[in-house]
Write an enzyme that holds these catalytic residues in place. Structure first.
Site, PDB file in Angstrom:
ATOM      1  N   THR A   1       6.161   8.060  -4.875  1.00 27.24           N
ATOM      2  CA  THR A   1       5.505   9.474  -4.962  1.00 27.24           C
ATOM      3  C   THR A   1       6.733  10.201  -4.211  1.00 27.24           C
ATOM      4  O   THR A   1       7.065  11.432  -4.504  1.00 27.24           O
ATOM      5  CB  THR A   1       4.501   9.315  -3.698  1.00 27.24           C
ATOM      6  OG1 THR A   1       3.860   8.491  -4.441  1.00 27.24           O
ATOM      7  CG2 THR A   1       3.755  10.673  -3.296  1.00 27.24           C
TER       8      THR A   1
ATOM      9  N   GLY B   1       9.445   4.062   7.179  1.00 28.52           N
ATOM     10  CA  GLY B   1       8.417   3.647   6.330  1.00 28.52           C
ATOM     11  C   GLY B   1       8.631   2.005   5.997  1.00 28.52           C
ATOM     12  O   GLY B   1       9.575   1.431   5.858  1.00 28.52           O
TER      13      GLY B   1
ATOM     14  N   THR C   1       7.499  24.962 -22.832  1.00 29.17           N
ATOM     15  CA  THR C   1       7.236  25.033 -21.360  1.00 29.17           C
ATOM     16  C   THR C   1       7.071  23.408 -20.761  1.00 29.17           C
ATOM     17  O   THR C   1       7.552  22.938 -20.077  1.00 29.17           O
ATOM     18  CB  THR C   1       5.768  25.730 -20.883  1.00 29.17           C
ATOM     19  OG1 THR C   1       5.810  27.246 -21.399  1.00 29.17           O
ATOM     20  CG2 THR C   1       5.618  25.618 -19.528  1.00 29.17           C
TER      21      THR C   1
ATOM     22  N   TYR D   1      17.346   4.519  13.469  1.00 24.52           N
ATOM     23  CA  TYR D   1      16.419   5.497  13.103  1.00 24.52           C
ATOM     24  C   TYR D   1      15.759   5.796  14.086  1.00 24.52           C
ATOM     25  O   TYR D   1      15.309   4.995  14.837  1.00 24.52           O
ATOM     26  CB  TYR D   1      15.566   4.858  11.870  1.00 24.52           C
ATOM     27  CG  TYR D   1      14.920   5.765  10.938  1.00 24.52           C
ATOM     28  CD1 TYR D   1      15.736   6.102   9.758  1.00 24.52           C
ATOM     29  CD2 TYR D   1      13.492   6.115  11.136  1.00 24.52           C
ATOM     30  CE1 TYR D   1      15.304   6.750   8.966  1.00 24.52           C
ATOM     31  CE2 TYR D   1      13.030   6.966  10.046  1.00 24.52           C
ATOM     32  CZ  TYR D   1      13.935   7.371   9.068  1.00 24.52           C
ATOM     33  OH  TYR D   1      13.578   8.256   7.939  1.00 24.52           O
TER      34      TYR D   1
ATOM     35  N   ILE E   1      -1.677   0.965  -4.941  1.00 27.53           N
ATOM     36  CA  ILE E   1      -1.615  -0.157  -4.188  1.00 27.53           C
ATOM     37  C   ILE E   1      -1.507  -1.457  -5.110  1.00 27.53           C
ATOM     38  O   ILE E   1      -2.056  -1.609  -6.169  1.00 27.53           O
ATOM     39  CB  ILE E   1      -3.096  -0.604  -3.478  1.00 27.53           C
ATOM     40  CG1 ILE E   1      -3.399   0.487  -2.569  1.00 27.53           C
ATOM     41  CG2 ILE E   1      -3.054  -1.751  -2.613  1.00 27.53           C
ATOM     42  CD1 ILE E   1      -4.858   0.441  -2.059  1.00 27.53           C
TER      43      ILE E   1
ATOM     44  N   ILE F   1       0.859  -1.308   0.101  1.00 30.54           N
ATOM     45  CA  ILE F   1      -0.009   0.127  -0.156  1.00 30.54           C
ATOM     46  C   ILE F   1       0.868   1.356   0.253  1.00 30.54           C
ATOM     47  O   ILE F   1       1.509   1.700   0.921  1.00 30.54           O
ATOM     48  CB  ILE F   1      -1.043   0.153   1.172  1.00 30.54           C
ATOM     49  CG1 ILE F   1      -1.736  -1.187   1.390  1.00 30.54           C
ATOM     50  CG2 ILE F   1      -1.833   1.238   1.310  1.00 30.54           C
ATOM     51  CD1 ILE F   1      -2.471  -1.363   2.651  1.00 30.54           C
ATOM     52  N   GLY F   2       0.961   1.881  -1.079  1.00 32.14           N
ATOM     53  CA  GLY F   2       1.609   2.863  -1.234  1.00 32.14           C
ATOM     54  C   GLY F   2       0.958   4.295  -1.393  1.00 32.14           C
ATOM     55  O   GLY F   2      -0.386   4.159  -1.354  1.00 32.14           O
TER      56      GLY F   2
ATOM     57  N   ASP G   1       7.663   0.007   3.572  1.00 28.92           N
ATOM     58  CA  ASP G   1       7.946  -0.076   2.338  1.00 28.92           C
ATOM     59  C   ASP G   1       9.473  -0.095   2.293  1.00 28.92           C
ATOM     60  O   ASP G   1      10.249  -0.909   1.523  1.00 28.92           O
ATOM     61  CB  ASP G   1       7.564   0.728   1.243  1.00 28.92           C
ATOM     62  CG  ASP G   1       7.604   2.231   1.566  1.00 28.92           C
ATOM     63  OD1 ASP G   1       7.961   2.544   2.708  1.00 28.92           O
ATOM     64  OD2 ASP G   1       7.365   3.088   0.717  1.00 28.92           O
TER      65      ASP G   1
ATOM     66  N   SER H   1       0.352   6.491  -3.727  1.00 27.62           N
ATOM     67  CA  SER H   1      -0.197   6.621  -5.092  1.00 27.62           C
ATOM     68  C   SER H   1      -0.892   5.463  -5.568  1.00 27.62           C
ATOM     69  O   SER H   1      -1.991   5.596  -6.043  1.00 27.62           O
ATOM     70  CB  SER H   1       0.894   7.262  -6.086  1.00 27.62           C
ATOM     71  OG  SER H   1       1.518   8.578  -5.571  1.00 27.62           O
TER      72      SER H   1
END
Length: 268
Positions: free
Chosen positions: A140, A115, A192, A108, A21, A16-17, A117, A19
């Protein structure tokens, strides 16, 4: 979706991220199916089961999973994913966290803020490629994590991912458009859109290559080769155009969940 006609140990990995899953179906050690859905904070079990998994006309729920392991950086979705696994597969999902003994020394503060992940990715890299290594995950956010030869997490860096960079330019300016993340045709854009695409793409490559070089020089003094692994949704794009990576492994976290589940089985 694939219909499976064999029976081995079937395992479901869910990443589950912010942006996306990601779902990975394993038959033994083989990843036999993989799909993704967009991350939405207001998912219900019914919406996931019927609208996203197509329960009524798909073969997915006919699979008999033996276990489900989850890596999540979106705590708000944990409960609904847990309920989904109970509803569809009659299984209690195991959520990986930093209290698990994965053979890594985690430096940490606080440890629980790392995280999941990143934790799973480091464990996966340690088992698949060996130590020492640096994992660069392109999603992300772009994260860069270093692990020593003694399996000690030395620390990491977090910077905006390419999609986040593009979205930020759109949100914080009056006239700049959102652009598709891609390799531009030229280093110097003549519109641009192409200028933004070039800025995002080459800034990401230059940042990661420069950071990896600094980590190698400052934290790895031995002659042993430090493996550089790319993962995450943009890893394929970046990996094609940078020579620093020894391996591009988009499924590093999914494979890590499988490896963690196998470790748990051995210790039962």
């Amino acid at each position: 979706m694939t219909v499976f006609r064999f029976r081995a140990r079937m395992f479901l990995a869910i990443d589950i991220g912010n942006s996306l899953i990601k779902f990975g179906t394993y038959n033994g050690t083989e990843l036999v199916d993989r799909f993704t859905i967009s991350t939405k904070l207001d998912y219900t079990v019914e919406e996931l089961a019927f609208d996203r998994f197509h329960v009524l006309d798909d073969q997915f729920i006919q699979l008999k999973f033996d276990s489900v392991y989850v890596s999540s950086v979106v705590p708000k979705l944990n409960k609904v994913i847990e309920q989904l696994c109970t509803k569809l597969f009659k299984l209690k999902a195991v959520f990986v966290n930093t209290t698990m003994d994965l053979g890594l020394t985690i430096n940490y503060e606080p440890k629980t803020s790392l995280g999941n992940d990143r934790l799973v990715g480091m464990f996966s890299a340690s088992k698949t490629y060996g130590t020492p290594f640096i994992v660069c995950s392109f999603g992300t956010a772009t994260t860069i994590d270093a692990v020593s030869e003694r399996s000690e997490f030395l620390g990491g860096l977090i910077l905006p991912g390419m999609g986040t960079m593009a979205d930020s330019l759109k949100r914080r300016t009056a006239k700049l458009p959102v652009v598709r993340i891609r390799k531009p045709e030229s280093l110097l854009g003549n519109s641009t859109e192409s200028a933004i695409a070039a800025g995002i793409f080459y800034a990401q490559i230059a940042a990661v290559e420069g950071i990896v070089k600094r980590i190698r020089n400052e934290r790895f003094s031995s002659a042993k080769k430090v493996k550089i692994v790319a993962t995450g949704g943009f890893s394929g794009l970046i990996g094609q155009h940078s020579s620093i990576f020894d391996k591009v492994d988009e499924n590093l976290v999914l494979d890590g969940l499988r490896l963690i589940s196998e470790k748990a089985m051995v210790h039962k």
